[in-house]
Design an enzyme around this catalytic site. Structure first.
Site, PDB file in Angstrom:
ATOM      1  N   ARG A   1    -106.302 119.515  35.969  1.00 13.83           N
ATOM      2  CA  ARG A   1    -106.316 119.075  37.408  1.00 13.83           C
ATOM      3  C   ARG A   1    -107.709 119.801  38.067  1.00 13.83           C
ATOM      4  O   ARG A   1    -107.945 120.793  37.490  1.00 13.83           O
ATOM      5  CB  ARG A   1    -104.967 119.889  38.366  1.00 13.83           C
ATOM      6  CG  ARG A   1    -103.939 119.251  37.634  1.00 13.83           C
ATOM      7  CD  ARG A   1    -102.765 119.671  38.923  1.00 13.83           C
ATOM      8  NE  ARG A   1    -102.485 120.764  39.308  1.00 13.83           N
ATOM      9  CZ  ARG A   1    -102.215 121.181  40.629  1.00 13.83           C
ATOM     10  NH1 ARG A   1    -102.006 120.139  41.503  1.00 13.83           N
ATOM     11  NH2 ARG A   1    -101.909 122.218  40.959  1.00 13.83           N
TER      12      ARG A   1
ATOM     13  N   LYS B   1     -97.985 128.234  28.211  1.00 16.37           N
ATOM     14  CA  LYS B   1     -97.967 126.936  28.386  1.00 16.37           C
ATOM     15  C   LYS B   1     -97.996 126.055  27.160  1.00 16.37           C
ATOM     16  O   LYS B   1     -98.694 126.153  26.067  1.00 16.37           O
ATOM     17  CB  LYS B   1     -99.282 126.441  29.226  1.00 16.37           C
ATOM     18  CG  LYS B   1     -99.416 125.197  29.892  1.00 16.37           C
ATOM     19  CD  LYS B   1    -100.442 125.435  30.936  1.00 16.37           C
ATOM     20  CE  LYS B   1    -101.013 123.976  31.042  1.00 16.37           C
ATOM     21  NZ  LYS B   1    -101.831 124.037  32.325  1.00 16.37           N
TER      22      LYS B   1
ATOM     23  N   ARG C   1     -98.566 131.112  40.308  1.00 14.28           N
ATOM     24  CA  ARG C   1     -98.243 131.926  39.076  1.00 14.28           C
ATOM     25  C   ARG C   1     -97.351 133.083  39.386  1.00 14.28           C
ATOM     26  O   ARG C   1     -96.905 133.289  40.685  1.00 14.28           O
ATOM     27  CB  ARG C   1     -99.525 132.794  39.094  1.00 14.28           C
ATOM     28  CG  ARG C   1    -100.893 132.157  38.896  1.00 14.28           C
ATOM     29  CD  ARG C   1    -100.777 131.431  37.536  1.00 14.28           C
ATOM     30  NE  ARG C   1    -102.124 130.665  37.257  1.00 14.28           N
ATOM     31  CZ  ARG C   1    -102.295 129.375  37.087  1.00 14.28           C
ATOM     32  NH1 ARG C   1    -101.265 128.769  37.643  1.00 14.28           N
ATOM     33  NH2 ARG C   1    -103.209 128.666  36.975  1.00 14.28           N
TER      34      ARG C   1
HETATM   35  P1  ATP Z   1    -101.845 124.521  38.026  1.00 18.04           P
HETATM   36  O1  ATP Z   1    -100.494 125.560  38.084  1.00 18.04           O
HETATM   37  O2  ATP Z   1    -102.909 124.437  39.247  1.00 18.04           O
HETATM   38  O3  ATP Z   1    -101.564 123.244  37.475  1.00 18.04           O
HETATM   39  P2  ATP Z   1    -103.008 125.121  35.569  1.00 18.04           P
HETATM   40  O4  ATP Z   1    -104.053 126.037  35.146  1.00 18.04           O
HETATM   41  O5  ATP Z   1    -101.829 124.937  34.632  1.00 18.04           O
HETATM   42  O6  ATP Z   1    -102.907 125.008  37.106  1.00 18.04           O
HETATM   43  P3  ATP Z   1    -104.099 122.218  34.964  1.00 18.04           P
HETATM   44  O7  ATP Z   1    -104.874 121.505  35.325  1.00 18.04           O
HETATM   45  O8  ATP Z   1    -102.696 121.930  34.658  1.00 18.04           O
HETATM   46  O9  ATP Z   1    -104.181 123.830  35.441  1.00 18.04           O
HETATM   47  O10 ATP Z   1    -104.183 122.672  33.327  1.00 18.04           O
HETATM   48  C1  ATP Z   1    -105.582 122.975  32.829  1.00 18.04           C
HETATM   49  C2  ATP Z   1    -105.446 124.611  32.490  1.00 18.04           C
HETATM   50  O11 ATP Z   1    -104.689 124.803  31.417  1.00 18.04           O
HETATM   51  C3  ATP Z   1    -106.972 125.092  32.086  1.00 18.04           C
HETATM   52  O12 ATP Z   1    -107.729 125.585  32.901  1.00 18.04           O
HETATM   53  C4  ATP Z   1    -106.530 126.204  31.149  1.00 18.04           C
HETATM   54  O13 ATP Z   1    -106.085 127.429  31.817  1.00 18.04           O
HETATM   55  C5  ATP Z   1    -105.178 125.785  30.477  1.00 18.04           C
HETATM   56  N1  ATP Z   1    -105.260 124.814  29.127  1.00 18.04           N
HETATM   57  C6  ATP Z   1    -106.329 124.396  28.744  1.00 18.04           C
HETATM   58  N2  ATP Z   1    -105.936 123.724  27.580  1.00 18.04           N
HETATM   59  C7  ATP Z   1    -104.809 124.196  27.397  1.00 18.04           C
HETATM   60  C8  ATP Z   1    -103.949 123.866  26.145  1.00 18.04           C
HETATM   61  N3  ATP Z   1    -104.286 123.073  25.260  1.00 18.04           N
HETATM   62  N4  ATP Z   1    -102.667 124.576  26.121  1.00 18.04           N
HETATM   63  C9  ATP Z   1    -102.387 125.062  27.060  1.00 18.04           C
HETATM   64  N5  ATP Z   1    -103.197 125.625  28.362  1.00 18.04           N
HETATM   65  C10 ATP Z   1    -104.301 124.860  28.225  1.00 18.04           C
END
Ligand code: ATP
Length: 334
Positions: free
Chosen positions: A121, A187, A323
């Site tokens: 995002r 994640k 978070r």
């Molecule tokens: P939000 O809670 O706003 O969705 P988010 O950090 O989860 O925040 P996303 O846009 O959903 O943001 O996902 C991108 C983020 O996920 C990246 O900035 C990084 O921190 C993390 N990320 C990138 N690649 C991976 C992966 N393969 N596995 C887990 N996390 C990842």
């Protein structure tokens, strides 16, 4: 990774060495070209052993996506999809957004062995590695306008969890509002939804999903928030083809349900799986401000409900991130 590398990886075994000469002859290229292509594959995270005079061997078997295996595993859902597997692509979402503008039909789906510019995002990066992740996007057309599609990203996360449950992977799998799938608070998968159309509809939605299947350790450690993969939580290897088919089947079912009944139908199931339900959280706003509050539910349109100073507030997903209080790394909205 160049096309020759994919051809070579399909040819290589993890059990025995294949000589560079044999590979060069088979594909009508020089030994130097073989060596360069496999070096390339190594740079992309594929572990390859090479021995002088014996040749090359994979450190572990690689399972590439196979359109016939996928169609079989999809069963009747295969008829709803226009499925394509590509080797390397910048971003499956970017490609499908452009095809959507050119009139591609609902159900068009691109799965990639490797993305070189995967997106999250708000301009964030989604990292993946060759044959170690699942990265795909699905185009779905709705009669309704974007204003009525609230909750869609939550439904997509839920479909991923339903697929994992179907495959017996349920240990600590949870959702995080609005669009993450977690396991043990790390994640495991991300969802990126983009759309075209006006507020009244119709709307073309591109649903991008990235799932970590077995990420190389270096890549996992390079991600700026705790990450995990299916292998770690399942304790066994799960076939990427089986997983992709299960996720697509669950996704099509969930999209049909969502189209008919909206998010309300999923709400109770979603809240049960929410890792942060009833928990204190930090809400990170795009302008850098942070508010501490407590999650108390989600609304029928997918907005997050929080309790603040005795009042219930609804927060839309657009510009905020959530978070857990006490979660490590990243304290600012990016
Ligand atoms: P939000 O809670 O706003 O969705 P988010 O950090 O989860 O925040 P996303 O846009 O959903 O943001 O996902 C991108 C983020 O996920 C990246 O900035 C990084 O921190 C993390 N990320 C990138 N690649 C991976 C992966 N393969 N596995 C887990 N996390 C990842």
């Amino acid at each position: 990774m160049r096309p020759l590398a994919f051809q070579l990886l399909r040819e290589l075994s993890h059990q025995r060495f294949t000589s560079g000469v044999v590979l060069a002859q088979k594909f009508g290229v020089s030994r130097a070209a073989v060596s360069e292509a496999l070096h390339d594959a190594g740079e992309s995270g594929v572990e390859i052993f090479s021995l002088t005079r014996r040749g090359y061997r994979l450190a572990a078997p690689i399972e590439l996506l196979d359109i016939d295996v996928l169609r079989d595993a999809l069963g009747v859902t295969a008829k709803r999809l226009n499925l394509e597997v590509v080797e390397t692509i910048a971003s499956t979402n970017t490609e499908l957004m452009s095809r959507a503008a050119d009139g591609a039909p609902s159900g068009t789906c691109i799965a990639a062995e490797m993305q070189t510019a995967g997106r999250g995002r708000r301009g964030r990066v989604w990292q993946s590695a060759f044959a170690s992740s699942l990265t795909f996007s699905l185009l779905w057309r709705f009669d309704r306008g974007a204003a009525h599609l609230g909750g869609l990203s939550l439904v997509v996360g839920l479909a991923v969890v339903r697929a994992l449950h179907e495959l017996g992977v349920s240990r600590e799998v949870a959702l995080k509002w609005p669009n993450d799938v977690l396991a043990g608070h790390r994640k495991l998968a991300g969802v990126l939804i983009e759309s075209q159309g006006d507020m009244l509809g119709p709307t073309a939605v591109v649903i991008g999903v990235g799932i970590n299947v077995r990420l190389p350790t270096a890549l996992k450690e390079s991600i700026d928030q705790p990450a995990t993969d299916i292998d770690t939580i399942a304790g066994a290897e799960i076939s990427r083809n089986t997983l992709l088919a299960a996720v697509l089947r669950q996704l099509v079912t969930a999209l049909d349900e969502f189209q008919r009944d909206g998010f309300a139908r999923f709400k109770a199931e979603w809240i049960r799986l929410h890792a942060l339900h009833d928990k204190p959280v930090r809400v990170l706003h795009a302008d850098g401000s942070v508010v501490e509050t407590t999650v108390c539910g989600v609304a029928d349109d997918g907005a997050l409900l929080v309790r603040q100073h005795g009042r219930e507030l609804a927060l839309a997903s657009g510009e905020i991130s959530l978070r857990a209080v006490g979660s490590e790394k990243r304290t600012n909205a990016k």
